[in-house]
Design a protein around this motif. Structure first.
Motif, PDB file in Angstrom:
ATOM      1  N   ALA A 164      36.167 -36.437 -23.035  1.00  0.00           N
ATOM      2  CA  ALA A 164      37.605 -36.294 -22.761  1.00  0.00           C
ATOM      3  C   ALA A 164      38.344 -37.462 -23.397  1.00  0.00           C
ATOM      4  N   GLU A 165      39.449 -37.151 -24.085  1.00  0.00           N
ATOM      5  CA  GLU A 165      40.194 -38.198 -24.799  1.00  0.00           C
ATOM      6  C   GLU A 165      40.736 -39.285 -23.880  1.00  0.00           C
ATOM      7  N   ALA A 223      41.526 -52.648 -18.832  1.00  0.00           N
ATOM      8  CA  ALA A 223      41.062 -51.330 -18.383  1.00  0.00           C
ATOM      9  C   ALA A 223      42.225 -50.489 -17.881  1.00  0.00           C
ATOM     10  N   VAL A 224      43.152 -51.139 -17.164  1.00  0.00           N
ATOM     11  CA  VAL A 224      44.282 -50.397 -16.596  1.00  0.00           C
ATOM     12  C   VAL A 224      45.314 -50.063 -17.678  1.00  0.00           C
ATOM     13  N   THR A 225      45.621 -51.036 -18.550  1.00  0.00           N
ATOM     14  CA  THR A 225      46.698 -50.793 -19.526  1.00  0.00           C
ATOM     15  C   THR A 225      46.230 -50.067 -20.785  1.00  0.00           C
ATOM     16  N   LEU A 226      44.975 -50.334 -21.203  1.00  0.00           N
ATOM     17  CA  LEU A 226      44.505 -49.748 -22.467  1.00  0.00           C
ATOM     18  C   LEU A 226      43.464 -48.645 -22.269  1.00  0.00           C
ATOM     19  N   GLY A 227      42.850 -48.612 -21.097  1.00  0.00           N
ATOM     20  CA  GLY A 227      41.865 -47.552 -20.842  1.00  0.00           C
ATOM     21  C   GLY A 227      40.430 -48.018 -20.911  1.00  0.00           C
ATOM     22  N   SER A 228      40.220 -49.288 -21.257  1.00  0.00           N
ATOM     23  CA  SER A 228      38.843 -49.778 -21.341  1.00  0.00           C
ATOM     24  C   SER A 228      38.843 -51.305 -21.206  1.00  0.00           C
ATOM     25  N   PRO A 229      37.853 -51.880 -20.511  1.00  0.00           N
ATOM     26  CA  PRO A 229      37.862 -53.331 -20.270  1.00  0.00           C
ATOM     27  C   PRO A 229      37.706 -54.155 -21.542  1.00  0.00           C
ATOM     28  N   MET A 230      37.160 -53.555 -22.592  1.00  0.00           N
ATOM     29  CA  MET A 230      37.014 -54.288 -23.853  1.00  0.00           C
ATOM     30  C   MET A 230      38.143 -53.940 -24.825  1.00  0.00           C
ATOM     31  N   MET A 234      30.451 -50.939 -24.000  1.00  0.00           N
ATOM     32  CA  MET A 234      29.351 -51.612 -24.696  1.00  0.00           C
ATOM     33  C   MET A 234      28.586 -50.637 -25.582  1.00  0.00           C
ATOM     34  N   GLU A 235      28.454 -49.398 -25.124  1.00  0.00           N
ATOM     35  CA  GLU A 235      27.786 -48.400 -25.968  1.00  0.00           C
ATOM     36  C   GLU A 235      28.626 -48.095 -27.195  1.00  0.00           C
ATOM     37  N   ILE A 236      29.939 -48.006 -26.967  1.00  0.00           N
ATOM     38  CA  ILE A 236      30.815 -47.655 -28.090  1.00  0.00           C
ATOM     39  C   ILE A 236      30.770 -48.763 -29.150  1.00  0.00           C
ATOM     40  N   ILE A 249      39.029 -51.006 -25.945  1.00  0.00           N
ATOM     41  CA  ILE A 249      38.738 -49.895 -26.869  1.00  0.00           C
ATOM     42  C   ILE A 249      39.650 -48.710 -26.555  1.00  0.00           C
ATOM     43  N   LYS A 250      40.225 -48.148 -27.599  1.00  0.00           N
ATOM     44  CA  LYS A 250      41.080 -46.967 -27.403  1.00  0.00           C
ATOM     45  C   LYS A 250      40.413 -45.757 -28.058  1.00  0.00           C
ATOM     46  N   TRP A 251      40.980 -44.589 -27.789  1.00  0.00           N
ATOM     47  CA  TRP A 251      40.384 -43.339 -28.267  1.00  0.00           C
ATOM     48  C   TRP A 251      40.086 -43.332 -29.774  1.00  0.00           C
ATOM     49  N   PRO A 252      40.985 -43.847 -30.661  1.00  0.00           N
ATOM     50  CA  PRO A 252      40.667 -43.814 -32.097  1.00  0.00           C
ATOM     51  C   PRO A 252      39.322 -44.468 -32.429  1.00  0.00           C
TER      52      PRO A 252
END
Ligand code: SF4
Ligand code: SF4
Length: 422
Positions: A212-213, A141-148, A186-188, A150-153
């Protein structure tokens, strides 16, 4: 004593604030909290009594803050908490508590046991005893932006899919929009129908919104693990994006703990009030419904029930809204026993669903929800939390139950009058 243990014990001492001290000293050992906790009721094992899960914290409180405890420590009559004990206690604190808040509701002396367990997790995290899977999720979550991870792409791919399916544009980085919409990983990954349903409902209602990206993820594993600094970093991304885009309101998605994280804990973590509102998606949908902007046609004939996510109903106060919304589209709505603020947890909140070691206990705890669903006789279960949804789907599969789980936003969209779709 190792450096991390010393840090952890100091952290335990620090988290023992006035409420914690008063909670420990006022406990009358009545055992009522045990009967409120699904980990105890479904296993019958006394170690899952809520107040028992706090034993190391209680010992630190006793040794450091009570006269008898101080004397006992001085004369070598009591032993300090050790690394080995914290290792032993770690599964109790992380596997057998979903932070559901039910025990806090029944304590006759008003002990907020859930608050105490959260504080205990802070001490565990500081002493290097946080649960491994949650540590990994928080790192992502801290390094990639999401606990699973997942990134913006990946979000963009889902946006393109939703746009192709609905013919409705999903707004991104739209400054001045009224609402900033958040989603959970989880939704994504598992429930793209949420974004699709939301797009269609907002299109019909004429809602001004945006994604927001750099702040699409609503969940906050820093809170679940008990690491305030990381929780603050995760929350701050949303705050920065909301302020940059100058939105009036941030919408927490169909996720229970995300709502707690941003709505109730967010301002505390940031140390200041927000310049925008935070609402759960069900609150927004209910407002649109009341304003006559959510127009539906027809009703669902299936018998169905609603699972109240703990953080949304008990800890978030969103109880009437889903029922009003269900009243709009359901003909045979059946309440489960103890529905609303005294609901029973699915067994996977508070990071338990992300904890692979906890799976057998989670499935054991799910037996309570299983019995409740069976009592209603329905085959359609509605909820408003992607985490509850996954945990319940797992439990239903495990116990060979033919019950479908549907998100409430998605159900409403099924009955939408799409007069404005283009
Ligand atoms: S319900 Fe309250 S008083 Fe009773 S054992 Fe639990 S914490 Fe103590
Ligand atoms: S918060 Fe919920 S899961 Fe945790 S100890 Fe209390 S009743 Fe049990």
């Amino acid at each position: 004593m190792t450096a991390t243990l010393e840090k952890g014990l100091n952290s335990f001492k620090e988290v023992i604030d006035a409420p914690i001290a008063s909670f420990f000293s006022s406990c009358v050992h009545c055992g009522l909290c045990a009967e409120a906790c699904l980990f105890y009721t479904e296993t019958g094992d006394a170690k899952y009594t809520p107040i028992h899960k706090l034993e190391p914290l209680r010992r630190v409180w006793k040794q450091e803050y009570t006269l008898l405890g101080k004397l006992g420590k001085m004369f070598g009559l009591s032993t300090a908490v050790t690394d080995a004990e914290l290792d032993e206690w770690e599964p109790l604190v992380y596997d057998s508590c979903t932070l559901c808040g039910r025990c806090s509701m029944v304590c006759p002396v008003g002990n907020d046991i859930t608050y105490m367990i959260r504080k205990m997790r802070e001490g565990m995290a500081a002493s290097g005893h946080a649960q491994e899977d949650l540590v990994d999720a928080t790192t992502r979550a801290v390094t990639l932006g999401s606990p699973m991870g997942i990134k913006w792409p990946a979000v963009l791919a889902q946006i393109k899919h939703v746009q192709a399916e609905t013919g409705i544009e999903v707004p991104v980085e739209r400054a001045g929009a009224d609402y900033l919409v958040l989603m959970s990983s989880m939704e994504i990954i598992n429930f793209p129908e949420y974004l699709s349903a939301l797009s269609r409902i907002f299109k019909q209602a004429g809602v001004s919104w945006t994604l927001a990206e750099d702040a699409f993820e609503a969940t906050n594993s820093g809170i679940q693990i008990g690491a305030s600094d990381l929780a603050r970093e995760i929350v701050s991304r949303i705050v920065v994006a909301a302020e940059r885009l100058k939105v009036k309101c941030v919408i927490s998605p169909e996720c229970g703990h995300a709502f707690t994280a941003i709505r109730w804990e967010g301002p505390n973590l940031m140390g200041r009030p927000f310049g925008f509102e935070v609402k759960h998606i069900l609150e927004v949908l209910d407002e649109l419904h009341k304003a006559g902007k959510l127009k539906t046609k027809g009703k669902d004939k299936r018998p169905l029930t609603y699972h109240d996510p703990c953080q949304i109903a008990r800890r978030g106060g969103v109880v009437e809204q889903p029922r009003r919304l269900l009243g709009e589209v359901a003909t045979d709505f059946r309440e489960m026993p103890d529905a609303g603020v005294m609901n029973w947890c699915c067994g996977g909140g508070g990071g338990v669903s992300a904890n692979s070691r906890a799976e057998p206990l989670r499935l054991e705890a799910f037996k309570h929800k299983k019995g409740q669903i069976e009592a209603t006789g329905v085959q359609t279960l509605i909820t408003a939390c992607a985490n509850c949804r996954i945990v319940m789907e797992e439990g239903l599969e495990h116990y060979h139950m033919k019950v479908e789980v549907v998100g409430l936003t998605e159900l409403l969209a099924e009955y939408l009058v799409e007069e404005n779709a283009s």
